[in-house]
Scaffold this active site. Sequence first.
Site, PDB file in Angstrom:
ATOM      1  CB  THR A 202      -0.873  -0.037   1.273  1.00 45.79           C
ATOM      2  OG1 THR A 202      -1.796  -1.098   1.117  1.00 45.79           O
ATOM      3  CG2 THR A 202      -1.606   1.246   1.512  1.00 45.79           C
ATOM      4  NE  ARG A 230      -8.946  -7.635   3.290  1.00 46.54           N
ATOM      5  CZ  ARG A 230      -7.931  -6.774   3.301  1.00 46.54           C
ATOM      6  NH1 ARG A 230      -7.694  -6.027   2.248  1.00 46.54           N
ATOM      7  NH2 ARG A 230      -7.154  -6.658   4.345  1.00 46.54           N
ATOM      8  CG  ASP A 233      -5.917  -0.827   6.900  1.00 50.74           C
ATOM      9  OD1 ASP A 233      -5.736  -1.720   6.041  1.00 50.74           O
ATOM     10  OD2 ASP A 233      -5.033  -0.031   7.243  1.00 50.74           O
ATOM     11  N   GLY A 254      -0.538  -2.470   6.310  1.00 54.48           N
ATOM     12  CA  GLY A 254      -0.384  -3.706   7.067  1.00 54.48           C
ATOM     13  C   GLY A 254      -1.608  -4.585   6.896  1.00 54.48           C
ATOM     14  N   GLY A 256      -4.905  -5.445   7.113  1.00 52.35           N
ATOM     15  CA  GLY A 256      -6.041  -4.547   7.307  1.00 52.35           C
ATOM     16  C   GLY A 256      -7.057  -4.951   8.353  1.00 52.35           C
TER      17      GLY A 256
HETATM   18  N1  ASP Z   1      -3.704  -2.462   4.602  1.00 54.66           N
HETATM   19  C1  ASP Z   1      -3.965  -3.001   3.306  1.00 54.66           C
HETATM   20  C2  ASP Z   1      -5.176  -3.884   3.365  1.00 54.66           C
HETATM   21  O1  ASP Z   1      -5.335  -4.604   4.341  1.00 54.66           O
HETATM   22  C3  ASP Z   1      -2.839  -3.807   2.766  1.00 54.66           C
HETATM   23  C4  ASP Z   1      -1.516  -3.097   2.723  1.00 54.66           C
HETATM   24  O2  ASP Z   1      -1.233  -2.266   3.558  1.00 54.66           O
HETATM   25  O3  ASP Z   1      -0.740  -3.386   1.807  1.00 54.66           O
HETATM   26  O4  ASP Z   1      -5.932  -3.901   2.439  1.00 54.66           O
END
Ligand code: ASP
Length: 339
Positions: A202, A230, A233, A254, A256
Amino acid sequence: MKKVLLLLFLFCSISASAQKKYAIAIHGGAGTILKSRMTPEMEEAYRSKLAEAMNAGYGVLEAGGEAKDAVVAAIQVMEDSPLFNAGKGAVFTHEGRNEMDASIMEGKLLNAGAVAGVRHIKSPISAARAVMEDSPHVLLAGAGAEEFASEKGLELVDTSYFFVQRRWDSLKRILKKDSVQLDHDSKSSMLYSVPEDYKFGTVGCVALDQNGNLAAGTSTGGMTNKRWNRIGDSPIIGAGTYANNKTCAVSCTGHGEYFIRAAVAHDVSALMEYKGLSLKEASEWVVNKKLVEMGGDGGLIAIDAEGNVSQPFNTKGMYRGYKKSDGAMKIAIYDSEEE
Ligand code: ASP
């Protein structure tokens, strides 16, 4: 007398402008990012794209622009790059699609906008911004979000635009190992288990502008092999993104599901507002204590109204950088690199 007044006026305006601090911080995801597994070319590609994104946002702030414009400018550089899991280069769902989420918030009036599960919007962060500025809503999803974006004149592209072979290969690998699945063995059943070497790609940005306004934004393709529409966060205000001029601006990356359950971004702000913690204390506590105890992998970037920056993570690495008007600047990847 006139001359004295003029000099006084000049002196006051020079010292006022000298006090105007501004700063920006960015991230390009956290996870098992190990130097031993990175080629020098790949590392250089990441470092230079991070610098390009950071400078795009910093340029906006330097010219006196708004924090939210800086956030969008920095994030768009990373959305357009296949290196990151946002826009072009977004990860694939279980069904082999790209479904992207993004959000933005500005700290002055607590305005916010977000989109979730969009498949054709070239720059999801620009759609999040349009929701914030041009709609009475905060979060739009799926086909409706795309219809709105198209009405607002944003660029829609064919799904093939987002395809990157490396991401496709990751999905195939994970499907083979069946490693992202519902973890029925876990006591807290219905949680995804992610492979040990997972990278969260992300992207996010937080900024403080010359007027003292804070803004935060986050954009993502979510997690490889996600199913059932799905949503993580990243588009959830208070979880993946938050900004409040009274406290700080935060963008997360992270696992999510944990970040939503821990209300991570708002928690950092709340610890500062209600408990009087510093930016560093608040963000370190949430990432390295609360999330760790829950089992949530990841990190965040945060900035406060003084231009202090904090970038804690509980994984092996996090693509990150910051640049401040006092000249301080840093691009880093691994946990071994000093802040
Ligand atoms: N936080 C993001 C999610 O859970 C994934 C990421 O941070 O890469 O969708």
